[in-house]
Motif scaffolding. Structure first.
Motif, PDB file in Angstrom:
ATOM      1  N   ALA A 130       0.828  -1.209   0.000  1.00 17.81           N
ATOM      2  CA  ALA A 130       0.000   0.000   0.000  1.00 17.81           C
ATOM      3  C   ALA A 130       0.864   1.260   0.000  1.00 17.81           C
ATOM      4  CB  ALA A 130      -0.929  -0.009   1.214  1.00 17.81           C
ATOM      5  N   LYS A 131       1.965   1.228   0.734  1.00 17.32           N
ATOM      6  CA  LYS A 131       2.840   2.403   0.784  1.00 17.32           C
ATOM      7  C   LYS A 131       3.570   2.609  -0.541  1.00 17.32           C
ATOM      8  CE  LYS A 131       3.400   2.162   5.789  1.00 17.32           C
ATOM      9  NZ  LYS A 131       4.215   2.485   6.949  1.00 17.32           N
ATOM     10  N   GLN A 132       3.998   1.509  -1.138  1.00 14.96           N
ATOM     11  CA  GLN A 132       4.636   1.610  -2.451  1.00 14.96           C
ATOM     12  C   GLN A 132       3.664   2.227  -3.454  1.00 14.96           C
ATOM     13  OE1 GLN A 132       7.824   0.130  -3.187  1.00 14.96           O
ATOM     14  NE2 GLN A 132       7.862   0.492  -5.381  1.00 14.96           N
ATOM     15  N   GLN A 133       2.413   1.774  -3.413  1.00 18.96           N
ATOM     16  CA  GLN A 133       1.397   2.291  -4.330  1.00 18.96           C
ATOM     17  C   GLN A 133       1.102   3.759  -4.038  1.00 18.96           C
ATOM     18  OE1 GLN A 133       0.131   0.298  -6.861  1.00 18.96           O
ATOM     19  NE2 GLN A 133      -0.604   2.270  -7.638  1.00 18.96           N
ATOM     20  N   GLN A 134       1.096   4.123  -2.748  1.00 14.90           N
ATOM     21  CA  GLN A 134       0.853   5.513  -2.369  1.00 14.90           C
ATOM     22  C   GLN A 134       1.913   6.437  -2.960  1.00 14.90           C
ATOM     23  OE1 GLN A 134       0.509   6.164   1.894  1.00 14.90           O
ATOM     24  NE2 GLN A 134       1.220   8.261   1.714  1.00 14.90           N
ATOM     25  N   VAL A 135       3.180   6.058  -2.857  1.00 14.65           N
ATOM     26  CA  VAL A 135       4.259   6.868  -3.421  1.00 14.65           C
ATOM     27  C   VAL A 135       4.109   6.969  -4.934  1.00 14.65           C
ATOM     28  CG1 VAL A 135       6.750   7.012  -3.799  1.00 14.65           C
ATOM     29  CG2 VAL A 135       5.871   6.362  -1.549  1.00 14.65           C
ATOM     30  N   HIS A 136       3.835   5.833  -5.567  1.00 12.86           N
ATOM     31  CA  HIS A 136       3.690   5.815  -7.028  1.00 12.86           C
ATOM     32  C   HIS A 136       2.540   6.718  -7.468  1.00 12.86           C
ATOM     33  CE1 HIS A 136       2.353   4.293 -10.971  1.00 12.86           C
ATOM     34  NE2 HIS A 136       3.638   4.055 -11.175  1.00 12.86           N
ATOM     35  N   ASP A 137       1.385   6.583  -6.805  1.00  6.92           N
ATOM     36  CA  ASP A 137       0.213   7.364  -7.198  1.00  6.92           C
ATOM     37  C   ASP A 137       0.452   8.861  -7.024  1.00  6.92           C
ATOM     38  OD1 ASP A 137      -1.061   5.012  -7.762  1.00  6.92           O
ATOM     39  OD2 ASP A 137      -2.319   5.003  -5.961  1.00  6.92           O
ATOM     40  N   GLN A 138       1.052   9.258  -5.914  1.00  9.37           N
ATOM     41  CA  GLN A 138       1.225  10.685  -5.648  1.00  9.37           C
ATOM     42  C   GLN A 138       2.273  11.314  -6.568  1.00  9.37           C
ATOM     43  OE1 GLN A 138       1.735  10.461  -1.350  1.00  9.37           O
ATOM     44  NE2 GLN A 138      -0.381  11.059  -1.039  1.00  9.37           N
ATOM     45  N   LEU A 139       3.370  10.613  -6.789  1.00  8.68           N
ATOM     46  CA  LEU A 139       4.386  11.175  -7.690  1.00  8.68           C
ATOM     47  C   LEU A 139       3.876  11.230  -9.124  1.00  8.68           C
ATOM     48  CD1 LEU A 139       6.252  11.032  -5.252  1.00  8.68           C
ATOM     49  CD2 LEU A 139       8.026  10.062  -6.730  1.00  8.68           C
ATOM     50  N   THR A 140       3.049  10.263  -9.498  1.00  7.96           N
ATOM     51  CA  THR A 140       2.534  10.212 -10.870  1.00  7.96           C
ATOM     52  C   THR A 140       1.421  11.241 -11.085  1.00  7.96           C
ATOM     53  OG1 THR A 140       3.034   7.849 -10.965  1.00  7.96           O
ATOM     54  CG2 THR A 140       1.536   8.722 -12.628  1.00  7.96           C
ATOM     55  N   ARG A 141       0.442  11.248 -10.180  1.00 10.00           N
ATOM     56  CA  ARG A 141      -0.740  12.094 -10.378  1.00 10.00           C
ATOM     57  C   ARG A 141      -0.473  13.564 -10.079  1.00 10.00           C
ATOM     58  NH1 ARG A 141      -4.968   8.094  -7.174  1.00 10.00           N
ATOM     59  NH2 ARG A 141      -4.895   6.349  -8.661  1.00 10.00           N
ATOM     60  N   ILE A 142       0.350  13.824  -9.058  1.00  9.45           N
ATOM     61  CA  ILE A 142       0.604  15.215  -8.666  1.00  9.45           C
ATOM     62  C   ILE A 142       1.835  15.767  -9.381  1.00  9.45           C
ATOM     63  CG2 ILE A 142       1.083  16.771  -6.729  1.00  9.45           C
ATOM     64  CD1 ILE A 142      -0.309  14.703  -4.895  1.00  9.45           C
ATOM     65  N   GLY A 143       2.897  14.954  -9.435  1.00 10.75           N
ATOM     66  CA  GLY A 143       4.145  15.431 -10.028  1.00 10.75           C
ATOM     67  C   GLY A 143       4.070  15.622 -11.528  1.00 10.75           C
ATOM     68  N   LYS A 144       3.467  14.639 -12.196  1.00 14.25           N
ATOM     69  CA  LYS A 144       3.316  14.711 -13.658  1.00 14.25           C
ATOM     70  C   LYS A 144       4.646  14.978 -14.367  1.00 14.25           C
ATOM     71  CE  LYS A 144      -1.555  16.155 -13.836  1.00 14.25           C
ATOM     72  NZ  LYS A 144      -1.863  16.081 -12.405  1.00 14.25           N
ATOM     73  N   VAL A 145       5.710  14.316 -13.876  1.00 10.24           N
ATOM     74  CA  VAL A 145       7.015  14.435 -14.516  1.00 10.24           C
ATOM     75  C   VAL A 145       7.450  13.041 -14.956  1.00 10.24           C
ATOM     76  CG1 VAL A 145       7.672  16.439 -13.141  1.00 10.24           C
ATOM     77  CG2 VAL A 145       8.283  14.151 -12.330  1.00 10.24           C
ATOM     78  N   GLU A 146       8.460  13.001 -15.809  1.00 11.61           N
ATOM     79  CA  GLU A 146       8.968  11.714 -16.269  1.00 11.61           C
ATOM     80  C   GLU A 146       9.632  10.994 -15.104  1.00 11.61           C
ATOM     81  OE1 GLU A 146      12.093   9.927 -19.586  1.00 11.61           O
ATOM     82  OE2 GLU A 146      11.462  12.035 -19.680  1.00 11.61           O
ATOM     83  N   LEU A 147       9.248   9.727 -14.885  1.00  3.28           N
ATOM     84  CA  LEU A 147       9.734   8.975 -13.735  1.00  3.28           C
ATOM     85  C   LEU A 147      10.349   7.656 -14.179  1.00  3.28           C
ATOM     86  CD1 LEU A 147       6.628   9.484 -11.403  1.00  3.28           C
ATOM     87  CD2 LEU A 147       8.873  10.506 -11.055  1.00  3.28           C
ATOM     88  N   PRO A 148      11.409   7.198 -13.498  1.00  2.00           N
ATOM     89  CA  PRO A 148      11.962   5.873 -13.777  1.00  2.00           C
ATOM     90  C   PRO A 148      11.142   4.806 -13.058  1.00  2.00           C
ATOM     91  CG  PRO A 148      13.170   6.872 -11.992  1.00  2.00           C
ATOM     92  CD  PRO A 148      12.126   7.885 -12.417  1.00  2.00           C
ATOM     93  N   ASP A 149      11.483   3.545 -13.242  1.00  2.00           N
ATOM     94  CA  ASP A 149      10.871   2.491 -12.439  1.00  2.00           C
ATOM     95  C   ASP A 149      11.240   2.703 -10.977  1.00  2.00           C
ATOM     96  OD1 ASP A 149       9.786   1.305 -14.669  1.00  2.00           O
ATOM     97  OD2 ASP A 149      11.474  -0.086 -14.948  1.00  2.00           O
ATOM     98  N   PHE A 150      10.266   2.542 -10.089  1.00  2.00           N
ATOM     99  CA  PHE A 150      10.528   2.746  -8.667  1.00  2.00           C
ATOM    100  C   PHE A 150      11.235   1.521  -8.091  1.00  2.00           C
ATOM    101  CE2 PHE A 150       6.902   5.922  -7.571  1.00  2.00           C
ATOM    102  CZ  PHE A 150       7.221   6.668  -8.699  1.00  2.00           C
ATOM    103  N   MET A 151      12.171   1.765  -7.177  1.00  2.00           N
ATOM    104  CA  MET A 151      12.783   0.659  -6.452  1.00  2.00           C
ATOM    105  C   MET A 151      11.780   0.107  -5.436  1.00  2.00           C
ATOM    106  SD  MET A 151      16.534   2.298  -5.732  1.00  2.00           S
ATOM    107  CE  MET A 151      17.580   2.881  -7.094  1.00  2.00           C
ATOM    108  N   PRO A 152      11.858  -1.193  -5.124  1.00  2.00           N
ATOM    109  CA  PRO A 152      10.945  -1.754  -4.112  1.00  2.00           C
ATOM    110  C   PRO A 152      11.160  -1.102  -2.764  1.00  2.00           C
ATOM    111  CG  PRO A 152      12.078  -3.502  -5.333  1.00  2.00           C
ATOM    112  CD  PRO A 152      12.748  -2.213  -5.706  1.00  2.00           C
ATOM    113  N   ILE A 153      10.084  -0.860  -2.042  1.00  2.00           N
ATOM    114  CA  ILE A 153      10.162  -0.194  -0.754  1.00  2.00           C
ATOM    115  C   ILE A 153      11.039  -0.982   0.216  1.00  2.00           C
ATOM    116  CG2 ILE A 153       8.045  -1.316   0.091  1.00  2.00           C
ATOM    117  CD1 ILE A 153       7.415   1.322   1.585  1.00  2.00           C
ATOM    118  N   LEU A 154      11.820  -0.267   1.019  1.00  2.00           N
ATOM    119  CA  LEU A 154      12.634  -0.895   2.053  1.00  2.00           C
ATOM    120  C   LEU A 154      11.788  -1.029   3.318  1.00  2.00           C
ATOM    121  CD1 LEU A 154      16.073   0.950   1.698  1.00  2.00           C
ATOM    122  CD2 LEU A 154      15.478  -1.349   0.914  1.00  2.00           C
TER     123      LEU A 154
END
Length: 483
Positions: free
Chosen positions: A98-122
């Motif tokens: 859920a936290k990994q998805q939260q980071v992905h959703d917020q950076l994608t929907r709000i940031g709207k910048v080109e993003l690389p593949d996310f590393m798995p959450i630690l």
């Protein structure tokens, strides 16, 4: 006559679909999203709507028809009441998803910048007893749950309902008594419960936040990976004899708990429990404890900021260090040690942690006491290539400051939840460092800042880090490189 209160609508037999932000779960009903606390995807429930908004509704579960296969039994007796650890009914691996998805959703929907593949959450090294700091409030009249109020033996008029515990969410004057908290090593439970019993046995009054009277006010515990413990007790002297009772309690704690290496106290006559402007006195031991990280030692006082999950802070700082210094091409691997700026440096933990790989580190922080701690931490560790400045970031970090102290090769920024001021973003853009490492405890404001930084940087790496198991909070580290 007053208007007749409308009964709250109930939606029956709905299935929780997914985890949402802020620790909520959600389902859809009549083309609206409904947010519900303490739901697990797959739960079949009846929900009562408690708030109606234009675009969404909020509800609460009033009946569990069928539990999700993912749901687990919370391990804490206070779950669902004290306001913390709201995800204990969710397996830890599901929390991380859920936290990994939260980071992905917020950076994608709000940031709207080109993003690389996310590393798995630690994931956190520890999922219980992971905190190194906890605060408990003291009150003369504790809060009761609905179930407790149904007990026919409960006497609300006997005046003996003082307690030590956590504030109920959204209520500054209501404290629920805590018997055992799993957030910190168990010794703090023994000390806290003993303090409550002993204080009552000597007739000590507990604080009433509304009337602003009562002697025992607040407890703050700190412990460290060096085995040290700190306890700071806030008193509120009201009448003759209060100070003597406070000293009696402190002496009792000192005798019963030799593990406490820093026993401190203060008389707080303010309207809040904040420490910044209070005079603190040492009853026994030192006015600080030490944390260790690799070959470094960090001095932590009662007013110091230090990441509250020690083991996971080390994992976070290793990510920051790697993002700062890992070569992105062959040319970078041959360059000399960089000049590094550490913004919002706090007590200089990151600055000192990365200093030995840098030519020089300049740290900037708003809180003057934190900057003094940062300087001391450099001295303790014999680090001579750091310089620290105290003041408002947007006022200190200016183009003139960079002109005077050198253009940074690397900037590390770890702002508060509100993110960076636009003026700070502009100075970073003008400074044009080769890389920027952005540490955030709020991916939503980080995403907003990434959109502003897109004018001069591209995102090269994204690494979520879980610092707070069983909560919805998540840290995120982003590496940006100059375009």
């Amino acid at each position: 006559m007053g208007r007749k209160r409308q009964s709250l609508p109930i939606i029956e037999n709905v299935t929780i679909e997914s985890i949402a932000a802020e620790g909520m779960s959600l389902f859809h009903h009549n083309d609206k999203v409904v947010f519900v606390p303490f739901g697990v995807p797959g739960d079949v429930v009846d929900v009562q709507i408690v708030k109606k908004k234009h675009k969404y509704n909020e509800g609460r579960i009033i009946n569990m028809i069928k539990k999700s296969a993912k749901r687990i039994v919370p391990f804490c007796e206070h779950f669902g009441i004290c306001g913390g650890c709201k995800w204990q009914m969710l397996p830890y691996q599901e929390q991380l998803k859920a936290k990994q998805q939260q980071v992905h959703d917020q950076l994608t929907r709000i940031g709207k910048v080109e993003l690389p593949d996310f590393m798995p959450i630690l994931g956190s090294v520890k999922t219980k007893e992971y905190r190194n700091k906890l605060e408990f409030g003291c009150c003369d009249r504790r809060w009761f749950t609905h179930e407790e109020l149904q007990d026919p033996t409960l006497d609300l008029d006997n005046g003996n309902h003082s307690a030590i515990g956590f504030h109920i969410p959204g209520a500054f004057d209501k404290i629920y008594p805590i018997h055992k908290c799993w957030l910190m090593e168990d010794l703090h439970n023994s000390i806290r419960n003993d303090i409550e019993a002993y204080a009552k046995s000597i007739g000590m009054t507990f604080y009433d936040v509304r009337q602003q009277k009562g002697l025992l006010r607040n407890l703050m515990f700190r412990n460290s990976n060096t085995g040290e413990w700190m306890l700071l007790i806030q008193f509120h002297y009201d009448e003759e004899g209060d100070e003597a009772k406070a000293m009696q309690l402190l002496q009792h704690v000192a005798e019963q708990y030799p593990q406490i290496t820093s026993l401190m106290y203060t008389d707080n006559q303010k309207g809040n429990d904040s420490l910044a402007d209070l005079e603190l006195k040492t009853f026994k031991g030192n006015s600080f404890i030490y944390e260790a990280m690799e070959d470094l030692k960090f001095k932590v006082g009662p007013k110091s900021f230090y990441q509250t999950n020690t083991e996971q802070a080390y994992q976070l700082y290793k990510v920051v260090r790697e993002f700062c210094f890992m070569p992105l091409n062959d040319q970078e691997a041959c360059t000399e040690a960089p000049l590094l700026y550490d913004l919002y440096t706090g007590t200089g933990t990151i600055a000192n942690f990365v200093a030995r790989k840098a030519k020089h580190v300049i740290g900037i922080e708003y809180v003057e006491e934190a900057i003094e701690d940062a300087k001391v931490n450099s001295q303790i560790n014999k680090i001579e290539n750091t310089t620290f400045f105290a003041g408002d970031m947007k006022d200190i970090l200016t183009d003139d400051f960079i002109q005077d102290h050198g253009r940074p090769d690397i900037i590390v920024t770890d702002p508060p939840r509100a993110g960076m001021h636009p003026d700070v973003v502009n100075v970073i853009l003008n400074a044009r460092p080769k890389r920027l490492v952005y540490v955030s405890c709020n991916p939503a404001t980080q995403a907003r800042d990434l959109q502003l930084l897109d004018a001069g940087f591209i995102v090269k790496a994204v690494q979520p880090v879980d610092m707070f198991p069983h909560t919805s909070h998540v840290e995120n580290v982003v590496l940006l490189v100059r375009k």
